[in-house]
Structure formats: C-alpha cells, structure tokens
Design a protein around this motif. Structure first.
Motif, PDB file in Angstrom:
ATOM      1  N   GLU A 150       0.857  -1.090   0.025  1.00  0.00           N
ATOM      2  CA  GLU A 150       0.086  -0.028   0.145  1.00  0.00           C
ATOM      3  C   GLU A 150       0.842   1.197   0.080  1.00  0.00           C
ATOM      4  O   GLU A 150       1.764   1.575   0.955  1.00  0.00           O
TER       5      GLU A 150
ATOM      6  N   GLU B  21       0.515   3.353   3.014  1.00  0.00           N
ATOM      7  CA  GLU B  21       1.355   2.989   4.150  1.00  0.00           C
ATOM      8  C   GLU B  21       2.878   3.270   4.261  1.00  0.00           C
ATOM      9  O   GLU B  21       3.522   3.757   5.143  1.00  0.00           O
TER      10      GLU B  21
ATOM     11  N   PHE C 165       8.985  -2.353  10.959  1.00  0.00           N
ATOM     12  CA  PHE C 165       8.258  -3.928  10.870  1.00  0.00           C
ATOM     13  C   PHE C 165       7.065  -3.649  10.342  1.00  0.00           C
ATOM     14  O   PHE C 165       6.255  -3.140  11.000  1.00  0.00           O
ATOM     15  N   GLY C 166       6.773  -4.527   9.681  1.00  0.00           N
ATOM     16  CA  GLY C 166       5.415  -4.858   9.015  1.00  0.00           C
ATOM     17  C   GLY C 166       5.304  -4.187   7.752  1.00  0.00           C
ATOM     18  O   GLY C 166       4.220  -4.374   7.086  1.00  0.00           O
ATOM     19  N   LYS C 167       6.138  -3.446   7.593  1.00  0.00           N
ATOM     20  CA  LYS C 167       6.265  -2.246   6.205  1.00  0.00           C
ATOM     21  C   LYS C 167       7.474  -2.640   5.288  1.00  0.00           C
ATOM     22  O   LYS C 167       7.497  -2.914   4.092  1.00  0.00           O
TER      23      LYS C 167
ATOM     24  N   VAL D 168      11.463  -5.001   5.513  1.00  0.00           N
ATOM     25  CA  VAL D 168      12.359  -5.849   6.474  1.00  0.00           C
ATOM     26  C   VAL D 168      13.771  -5.492   5.901  1.00  0.00           C
ATOM     27  O   VAL D 168      13.999  -5.246   4.833  1.00  0.00           O
TER      28      VAL D 168
END
Lengths: 379, 406
Positions: free
Chosen positions: B74, B77, B193-195, B197
């Motif tokens: 996204e 994001e 983290f989560g977007k 790495v």
C-alpha cells in the motif's frame, strides 16, 4: 520454551510488572490511610502496621532501618510473587503497590537480599477487587476458560503419545509427539507461570540448570528421533510427563490472569516463536517446530481476540494493524501445511534459510504492534 | 569548541531542547564548512538541506549501513513510513531520542526509543536514504525510475551473494560513535516492522577515504593510504560536476540527489600479508609509507601513471585513465570476525557517490578488470541506489518529490 533460567525469570518478572502496573492504573486514593501498610525492615525483623486489609489497591510503604540492603515482597502463599521492590538501601524508604483479591498473603523482607526472608502474614478481606471494567473481567474469565479447555484437551493427546512409548511403538510415538504439545504451546505464558511445572515438561538440553535431571517432552523427543530407541528410562519419563501435566491441568484454573498479562502473554508467545521456533532450536530432533509455531500464534490470537473490542475503543489503528498482521502470518503458515485444518506441517529441516527469514519477518511484523496491545487495553 | 548538550539534558529540558538542538546543529555546519578533519565529535550535523547529509559531509569514524525490502503493497502506508522515518532521523541526528523517548512513558508499553544512545553525544550522526532499482517496480513508480539508476552489469571475478546484495531501500548511518550509528538503524528497522524488512546490513569502522583532504589520508586494511584524490566536501565545483544530479539529468525529483554504489569487497587478508612489500607497492602504484605515487616523494605529488605497472590499481582507477570519470568515495573497513576456515572475514565496504552510475562506478570498475589488486580482493556484495535530495525543512520528508512531485 527458552532455557529454564530465562523462562522462570521472565515469568516472575511478568507477574511483577503486571501487578505493579495494575496498581498504577487504579486510583490509589492518596491519603486513604487504610490502604497503606507500613513495613519497617531491619536486619532481623520485618514489622508490618496491619495484618488485614480490604481487597483492592494496597500500598506497602517500606522503611529500611537496618544496616543491610533489603528487598520486600508481597507473595501468594505458594511463593508466587504479587509485587516486589529490590535494592532498598539502608536508611531509605520505598513504596510498592499492588492490586490484591481476598485471600491470604505473605509480606517478606530479605535483609541482604538473600534467603526466604522474614515473613509476616497478611489477610485480605472482601469479595471483590477494585473497580474494574466489566468487559476486561469478561475477557479474563473467557481466557481462563480457554486455558482450562486447552489443558483438558491436552491430556488425552499426551496419553496417546505416552501409551505409544509404553508400548515401545517408535513410529506411533513419533506421530503423536507434536499433537500432544499443541494445547501447552497455545497457553504457554499461563503454563510457564507455574515455575515448577515448566522446567519438568518443556526444558531443552541447553536449558538445564546444573544438577537438574532432564525430563519432559524434549528428552523423549531426543530418544525417539536421535537415539531411535525406547527403553525403560523413556517409559518412566513418559509416566512422569503424564503426572506433571495432570498437575498442570489441575492448577491452570488458579493462575493469576489479568488483562495486561493476557496482552503481554500474546506478545510472549510470538517471542517464543522468534527466539526458539523460527531458528529450529525448539524441536531440533523432530523438526516439528511449525506445529508449535502455529499453536503459539493461535494462543496469541485467542488472547488478542478476547481483548480486541476493548483495544478497538482505545486504539483503532492498532487493531487494524493487528488484524492484518495476524492474517498475513496465518496465510504464510498455511503454505506449509496440506490444508487449513491439518496440523501436518512441513518438517522444519526442509524449510530453507530464505523461507525462515520470511517467517521471521512476518513474526516481527506482528510482534511489534502486539507489544502495544497491553497499553491499548489499560489506557 | 562548542559544548553541546547531551541527549539526557535535551530530554530533560523538554521544549527547550528543540531550540538548543538547532543551535548545536548550526555550529556543526560552521565546523564542517571549515573543511578540517578536526571535528568536535559531540556536535550534531544539520539534517535539513539541499542535499542529504552523509555524502559531502566530513566522513565520520563509524558506519552502520542497512538495506531493506519493502513488504507493504500500500502506497499510503509506505509514504507514512517515509514520514515516520524522516521524523525519527531528524530527532536522532539532533541527538534526541525517538518519539516519547526511552523511559518515563506508559509502564505497560515498550518505550518508543530503545535507549542505548541516551547520554551519548549526537556524534555527528548522519542518516542518508536511497531507493533501489527494485523499488520502482512498486507503487506505480516505474515511470519515475532514473535512467542513471541502472542495474549494475556483471563484472569479471565478482562472486555476489544475493543475501548481501540489492534492496528496495537503504539507509546509511554514519557517526563518530558506533553505538549511535547502530541505535539509529535499530530504531528505523523497528519502526519499519510490518512495512519493510531488513535484507542485509553492514557495520564499518576506520573510514577508508576522506572528504577532507587537508587531514591525514586514512589507510585501508591492506595498510595503504586510500582516497588521496577523493572529492572534498568543500569542492563545490567538483561536487556539482561529478556528484550531484541536476534538473537537466532527469528525473526532476532527483535534482540535488546522487547515485550510490555499495560493494562489499572481501580482502584475502592472509595472502596479502604474505606478499612482498615490492609487490604490494607495485599492485597499488604507491609506496606504503608515504603513499607517494611511483617515482615521487610525497603523497600528494601528481602521479606519473606511465611509471606504474600497467596493471597497477592507481593507474587503472585514475580519472586520466577513465576519461575523467570521478566518484566520491565514502567507504569503511569492515571485519565480521573470521570465516569457517579461520580466515579474517574482512575488507572494504565501498561506498561511492556519483552523478551517474554509468559514467562513474561502472566505467571505472570495467577498467579495473585487469587490476593487479583483483588477485587479493573479491566483490561479494553489491547494490545501487538513487539517493534523493535533502529534506528541506521540518515539513519535508524523505522522498516527497518522488511521491508527490515538487
């Protein structure tokens, strides 16, 4: 589990943090003198100003009049820690707070920070704790039921495993090993709060304390996969595993569970994955790590789901992120099993380094926002 | 010497810390303009500017470089992350903790900042972001990929490890204190983290080239002076000519930016150390003591390339042998302990900034195919990034021109 030393310390620290935290978030009613227990510590005495107090928030006002550094504990009768304060220097004052339910407790001073301490009894009266959000109480009650269900459902599966060992059937024992661990792994933070059971059933070879006999699942795992033999010793250990887990089943309902311990427990389950499973250390002989991995995630998701509506009110963005990351991690795990209900996962020694990194990245992506759940629940 | 406030003091002073941080940053700019290498290590480097700090900035002592892959699909994001990163970088460069800090917040939540830089000086921390070729296949950015950001061709002799190569993004953290550099990357990774790495990262020490030529030229792990003729941070003309991308180069969002090539170059330390001094000096084309070119007395004497062996490193790498191609080098030595054979896992983490990768690194590296040094080194990691222009002010963020146009 992680090495026992760490795990026990972590479990204790978690309880301490939780109770301390709960104390902070409740209104302490400053000036409400009957909520304060004065503790006067010396090198050979531990005097307390009250022997009874009503349930709810209490504060221990400690003064160390002795010559040694001391520490003061509020303990359950079985020595589990409710709250503690270490390093109280000679001539200094410290306060510790806790939220207590009705029951019998112990206040212990430890001059020189050694030994079992000088102890005083404390009775807590009344039927309820301090004012609490009923939604939180409901979440705790449901999680307690979940923990009990998991323990109840585990015992028959453990029996399948241990019966195969008693029968000397290597193949049957191997196939029953991973399923016997699922309920334990789902509720590991609760299970680990019993510091005496965890080292007996879930210690790895490298987690043994000096002088500790190696018992439990991983000892049997080594026999079944590495040594490939079932002898008299293994049969004895199998019987002991049943006994120790029956003890767990009986006591799991008495575990101290709070909304924060649920939230932090969910994060700890991911930490278990991040440190032990994703590396393949946990089930190094059987390579069934992905079964434990899945069970840890399921347990975390259960705690989260029960707290979700409360977190939604306080931090909707966090809930969106957690929903997304749980879904992503579960979708990734599904790639490693035949169908979405099976617990027959790919053997972890067949999972490549690149795939392990992908799993590790997904765990980090979930665990980081999950570490913010406790704050969102108690806001 | 300006006494700058410690992180703890800044934290304690709350709002006042902002103003003091700005003053400290201003004084650091004055220092770097002087061109000397004698920097007060406690100062902060100004984060805002036409160009990103960490390129022409006087080279700090330590490096933590990290390459990331983007996992979110996204765009909004990812943009949010770039803004969050910029804000964190702005604070850390000023010597302040991330977010609400490392302590004193909600007891139930992990602190925003990891805390290991509390009490340490800003240490001239610079954070520099770059966008890799693979990023432009995402978020509808394909049309924005600069022509100068080529996929590097294969070079003879290299043995690239994909686990140490490429990446959608990179962040270069340079500081005089390794803990400050590591803290910065660690906090950015955590925010990501989560977007994103972490794909790979590299620690570096002992800068192997200087952007402040008045100072003593540093030595690489082969014991040779490195970077005698490097572009200095004060040489505005050469920076404009060889380092900064211009509006005309295209695309517009890269104006004021630069292109970074990062290479992990392993040195065969043990065989080098068994090599005779004569051969070592022949390989480089300079003497080991002074760093003087063959036949000359002093390091900065103009080299007479034809006096060197045809395969001497300096001869082949020199701009005169490459149609004038010049790059700004910012490399660091590295050692990651020993490998499984007991050999020192060490070498040069080569960082080169240039206006166009084709005229810069690629041209020179192709010419180095016959380099005598190749017997003692091997390129094992590789990445290339478009480094956008600087963050202009408190409302600006890394990559805004790419994502929002001007």
């Amino acid at each position: 589990m992680r090495p026992a030393r760490l795990t026990v310390a972590t479990a204790a620290a978690t309880l301490v943090a939780l109770t301390a935290v709960t104390g902070c978030t409740e209104k302490s009613g400053a000036g409400d003198g009957d909520r304060v227990i004065k503790v006067t510590a010396t090198d050979d005495a531990c005097e307390t100003s009250r022997k009874t107090v009503g349930a709810g928030h209490v504060e221990l006002a400690v003064e160390n009049k002795g010559s040694k550094v001391t520490e003061v504990y509020l303990l359950f009768p079985d020595d589990r820690i409710v709250s503690e304060r270490e390093n109280i220097g000679a001539g200094t004052r410290q306060r510790l707070t806790a939220e207590v339910k009705a029951g019998e407790y112990v206040i212990a001073c430890k001059p020189g920070m050694k030994g079992k301490g000088i102890r005083q009894a404390l009775s807590v009266t009344g039927a309820t704790t301090a004012k609490r959000d009923p939604a939180l109480d409901k979440a705790v009650a449901e999680y307690r039921r979940y923990a009990q269900e998991q323990a109840d459902a585990t015992l028959p599966k453990v029996k399948v495993f241990t019966d195969a060992i008693q029968a000397g059937n290597l193949a049957a024992a191997q196939s029953a090993y991973a399923p016997s661990r699922i309920g334990w792994e789902r509720t590991e933070p609760v299970a680990e709060s019993f510091g005496d059971i965890d080292p007996l059933v879930d210690t790895r070879a490298d987690g043994l304390e000096p002088g500790q006999k190696w018992t439990g699942w991983h000892r049997l795992e080594k026999a079944l996969w590495q040594d490939k033999r079932i002898g008299a010793e293994e049969k004895t250990l199998a019987a002991q595993l049943v006994k120790d887990l029956t003890d767990w089943q009986k006591r799991v309902g008495t575990a101290e569970i709070t909304p924060t311990s649920m939230a932090n427990g969910a994060k700890e389950l991911l930490d278990e994955v991040a440190t032990g499973k994703v590396t393949g250390e946990e089930d190094r002989y059987s390579h069934t790590d992905l079964v434990d991995f899945k069970a840890n995630v399921e347990g975390a998701q259960e705690a989260y789901t029960l707290l979700r509506s409360i977190a939604q009110k306080n931090d909707p963005a966090l809930v969106t992120e957690l929903d997304r990351q749980f879904a992503a991690l579960n979708a990734l795990l599904d790639k490693y099993r035949a169908d979405k209900v099976s617990y027959d996962f790919v053997s972890y020694d067949k999972v490549t380094e690149a795939q392990r990194k992908e799993l590790s990245d997904a765990v980090n992506a979930l665990a980081e926002p999950l570490s913010k759940l406790a704050a969102a629940v108690v806001k | 010497m300006t006494e700058s406030p410690s992180r703890r003091a800044l934290l304690g002073w709350g709002g006042a810390g902002l103003a003091l941080g700005a003053v400290a940053a201003g004084s650091a700019v004055a220092v770097s303009d002087s061109g000397g290498d004698d920097h007060e290590p406690s100062t902060a480097v100004e984060f805002h500017g036409t160009h990103q700090a960490g390129i022409a900035t006087p080279v700090q002592d330590r490096l933590h470089f990290a390459a990331f892959d983007v996992t979110t699909t996204e765009r909004a994001e990812f943009v949010r992350l770039l803004k969050d990163w910029t804000e964190a970088a702005r604070r850390m460069a000023a010597g302040r903790p991330v977010g609400e800090g490392a302590f004193g917040g909600l007891a139930e939540a992990p602190p925003d900042d990891t805390g290991e830089a509390l009490g340490l000086k800003p240490s001239r921390l610079t954070l520099t972001i770059g966008f890799g070729p693979s990023l432009f296949a995402k978020f509808g950015l394909a049309g924005q990929r600069p022509e100068a950001l080529i996929d590097l061709p294969q070079f003879p002799g290299e043995a690239l490890d994909l686990a140490r190569s490429n990446g959608d993004l990179c962040v270069q953290a340079c500081a005089d204190d390794p803990q400050v550099a590591v803290h910065a990357i660690r906090n950015l990774a955590r925010i990501g983290f989560g977007k994103v790495v972490v794909r790979w990262s590299q620690l570096g020490f002992g800068k192997t080239s200087s952007t402040t030529p008045d100072a003593q030229t540093p030595r690489n792990l082969m014991g040779f002076k490195d970077g005698t003729r490097n572009i200095a941070g004060t040489e505005t003309d050469r920076l404009e000519k060889f380092v900064w991308a211009s509006e005309q180069d295209g695309p517009a969002w890269m104006a004021g930016g630069s292109y970074l090539v990062a290479r992990r170059i392993r040195m065969h330390i043990e065989t080098w150390d068994r090599t005779s001094l004569q051969e070592q000096e022949d390989v480089f084309g300079r003497d080991k003591g002074e760093g003087a070119p063959v036949g000359k007395a002093n390091e900065h004497d103009e080299p007479f390339l034809k006096a060197m062996k045809p395969d001497a490193h300096v001869r082949l790498a020199h701009p005169d042998s490459n149609g004038g191609s010049t790059i700004l080098r910012r490399g660091y030595s590295f050692t990651d302990g020993t490998d499984g054979l007991g050999r020192l896992d060490a070498g040069l983490f080569f960082l080169a900034y240039q206006r166009d990768v084709r005229d810069g690194f690629v041209r020179i590296q192709r010419h180095l195919a016959t380099d005598a040094l190749n017997e003692y080194i091997q390129h094992v990691g590789s990445a290339v990034f478009a480094v956008p222009p600087g963050v202009r002010d408190a409302d600006d963020w890394w990559g805004r021109a790419l994502f929002e146009g001007k």
